[in-house]
Design a protein around this motif. Structure first.
Motif, short mmCIF file in Angstrom:
data_model
loop_
_atom_site.label_atom_id
_atom_site.label_comp_id
_atom_site.label_asym_id
_atom_site.label_seq_id
_atom_site.Cartn_x
_atom_site.Cartn_y
_atom_site.Cartn_z
N VAL A 153 85.27 44.69 32.95
CA VAL A 153 86.15 45.42 33.85
C VAL A 153 87.59 45.13 33.42
N ILE A 154 88.42 46.17 33.36
CA ILE A 154 89.82 46.01 32.99
C ILE A 154 90.68 45.98 34.24
N LEU A 155 91.54 44.96 34.35
CA LEU A 155 92.46 44.84 35.48
C LEU A 155 93.89 44.87 34.94
N ILE A 156 94.76 45.63 35.62
CA ILE A 156 96.14 45.79 35.17
C ILE A 156 97.10 45.65 36.35
N GLY A 157 98.18 44.92 36.14
CA GLY A 157 99.23 44.80 37.14
C GLY A 157 100.55 45.21 36.53
N ASN A 183 83.67 38.49 32.74
CA ASN A 183 83.52 39.93 32.47
C ASN A 183 84.82 40.68 32.69
N VAL A 184 85.94 39.96 32.77
CA VAL A 184 87.23 40.58 33.07
C VAL A 184 88.16 40.54 31.86
N VAL A 185 88.81 41.66 31.62
CA VAL A 185 89.92 41.74 30.66
C VAL A 185 91.13 42.17 31.47
N ALA A 186 92.16 41.34 31.52
CA ALA A 186 93.30 41.61 32.41
C ALA A 186 94.62 41.52 31.67
N THR A 187 95.59 42.29 32.17
CA THR A 187 96.93 42.25 31.58
C THR A 187 98.00 42.49 32.62
N ILE A 188 99.18 41.95 32.36
CA ILE A 188 100.36 42.20 33.18
C ILE A 188 101.35 42.98 32.33
N LEU A 189 101.81 44.11 32.88
CA LEU A 189 102.79 44.94 32.19
C LEU A 189 104.18 44.69 32.74
N THR A 190 105.13 45.43 32.25
CA THR A 190 106.53 45.31 32.63
C THR A 190 106.72 45.23 34.14
N GLY A 191 107.67 44.44 34.59
CA GLY A 191 107.92 44.35 36.02
C GLY A 191 108.84 43.20 36.39
N MET A 192 109.46 43.33 37.54
CA MET A 192 110.39 42.31 38.03
C MET A 192 109.65 41.31 38.91
N GLN A 208 107.30 37.84 39.74
CA GLN A 208 106.22 37.05 39.16
C GLN A 208 104.86 37.39 39.74
N ASP A 209 104.75 38.49 40.47
CA ASP A 209 103.46 38.87 41.04
C ASP A 209 102.44 39.06 39.91
N GLY A 210 101.30 38.43 40.05
CA GLY A 210 100.23 38.55 39.08
C GLY A 210 100.08 37.36 38.15
#
Length: 314
Positions: free
Chosen positions: A130-134, A245-254, A256-258
Motif C-alpha cells: 500500500v502506498i501512503l503519501i503526505g 507492506n507499506v511504502v510511504a513518502t512525505i512531499l513538499t510542505g511546511m 513537520q506533520d508526518g
C-alpha cells in the motif's frame, strides 16, 4: 478584450472559488489574475487547474513599482506570465499580452495526460503493498506531477493533503481528470483496491486505515494532530501494524506533520522516502523526516512515482 476579438467570451470572478469553478467548467484559454489572489494559499489549486488545462495566465499588479506576490513562479514553464501587467496599463497592452501568450507554442499534451480516459480498476497489479503519501504547501502540483506517473492498476494509494476546506473536492476532480488511476475523495470504511487513489483534503476528520486485511479506510473525529486535520501523522501511524507492506513518502510542505508517523513506519519495517530539497516548493516536512531518520532516502519529484512503484515490487 471582447471588442478586440470577434466571438471571445470574458468571464469575471471576484473570489478564487468562483474562478476555480469557472475554469473547470469552461476551460479558458487565458486568465488575468489580480496579484493579491496569488498571495492566497488556495491559489495553488488555481495554478494546478491552469496547468492541467494548459491555460495561460498572468498576474496583474497594482502598479509597476509593486513587488510581485510570487517572486518565482512554478508555472513559468507551463505558460504563466513572465512580465507582470499593471492596473494602470492601457487596454491595448492587455490585448497585446493576450495575443503574445496565446500564440506561444503549446506544450506536448502526451507528456502530461494518461493514454486513456477510461477509469477501470485493473486487477493486474498483484502486490500486497500500500502506498501512503503526505503533502502540504506545494503538494497540489507535486501530487499532479507524481500521480500522472501511476498506471491504471497502481497499488492502493492513500493520501493526506493539507488544503483549504472548500477545495478538497476540486482537488479530487482535478487529479481524477488527468490520472490513469481512479482518484476519489476519502470516505469511511472503503476497501482498498488496486487502481484507486484515496485523498483526504479539506476534511474535518482524520483519515486512517484498519489493520486487518482487507484494509479499509477509516475516518475519525478528533483534535488536530501535528496542527492539522486531517493529519499525515494520523494516517501513517494507523498503518504501523502492517508496516512491512507499506511504502510511504512525505512531499513538499511546511511544518513537520508526518515526520513522526513516518519514523514509526520505518522502525516497524516500512519502506520510506522524502522529497528532496531541490524539487520541494517548501522543504519543511521532508526536511524534518530526513533529519529525524524517518526517510530512508531523499528522492526528486521527477523520480518519485517510479521510486514508489519500484519499491512496491520489492
Amino acid at each position: 478584450m471582447e471588442s478586440a476579438y470577434s466571438g471571445i467570451k470574458v468571464l469575471l470572478a471576484n473570489n478564487l472559488m468562483t474562478a476555480y469553478n469557472q475554469a473547470e467548467s469552461v476551460q479558458p484559454t487565458f486568465a488575468f489574475v489580480e496579484d493579491g489572489f496569488t498571495k492566497l494559499p488556495e491559489f495553488e489549486m488555481m495554478m494546478a487547474m491552469f496547468s492541467a488545462l494548459d491555460t495561460r495566465w498572468v498576474s496583474v499588479m497594482d502598479s509597476h513599482s509593486a513587488a510581485p506576490a510570487r517572486k518565482s513562479n512554478p508555472l513559468l514553464d507551463r505558460g504563466a506570465g513572465i512580465f507582470e501587467l499593471s492596473k494602470s496599463d492601457h487596454p491595448v497592452q492587455f490585448v497585446q499580452y493576450f495575443d503574445m501568450m496565446v500564440k506561444a507554442p503549446r506544450r506536448n499534451e502526451t507528456t502530461n495526460r494518461p493514454a486513456s480516459n477510461g477509469k477501470t480498476s485493473a486487477t493486474a497489479n498483484s502486490t500486497d503493498k500500500v502506498i501512503l503519501i503526505g503533502s502540504s504547501t506545494g503538494g497540489v502540483e507535486a501530487l499532479r506531477s507524481l500521480l500522472v506517473g501511476f498506471p491504471a492498476d497502481c497499488p492502493p494509494t492513500v493520501i493526506v493533503q493539507h488544503t483549504g476546506k472548500n477545495f478538497g473536492a476540486g482537488l479530487v476532480t482535478l487529479l481524477n481528470r488527468i490520472c490513469a488511476a481512479k482518484v476519489v475523495g476519502a470516505e469511511d470504511s472503503i476497501q482498498l483496491a488496486p487502481g484507486t487513489v484515496h485523498i483526504a483534503a479539506g476534511q474535518t476528520k482524520h483519515l486512517g486505515l484498519t489493520p486487518r486485511t482487507p484494509h479499509r479506510t477509516r475516518l475519525k473525529e478528533g483534535p488536530a494532530i501535528s496542527g492539522h486535520t486531517p493529519s499525515v501523522d494520523a494516517l501513517f501511524s494507523s498503518a504501523v501494524p502492517f508496516a512491512k507492506n507499506v511504502v510511504a513518502t512525505i512531499l513538499t510542505g511546511m511544518g513537520q506533520d508526518g515526520a513522526k508517523g513516518l519514523l514509526e513506519l520505518r522502525k516497524a519495517g516500512a519502506t520510506t522516502f522524502a522529497q528532496d530539497e531541490q524539487s520541494s516548493v517548501v522543504y519543511g516536512m521532508p526536511r524534518v523526516a530526513w533529519q529525524n531518520g524517518a526517510a530512508q532516502k531523499q528522492v526528486s519529484l521527477a523520480r518519485m512515482a517510479g521510486t514508489l512503484l519500484q519499491a512496491c515490487k520489492a
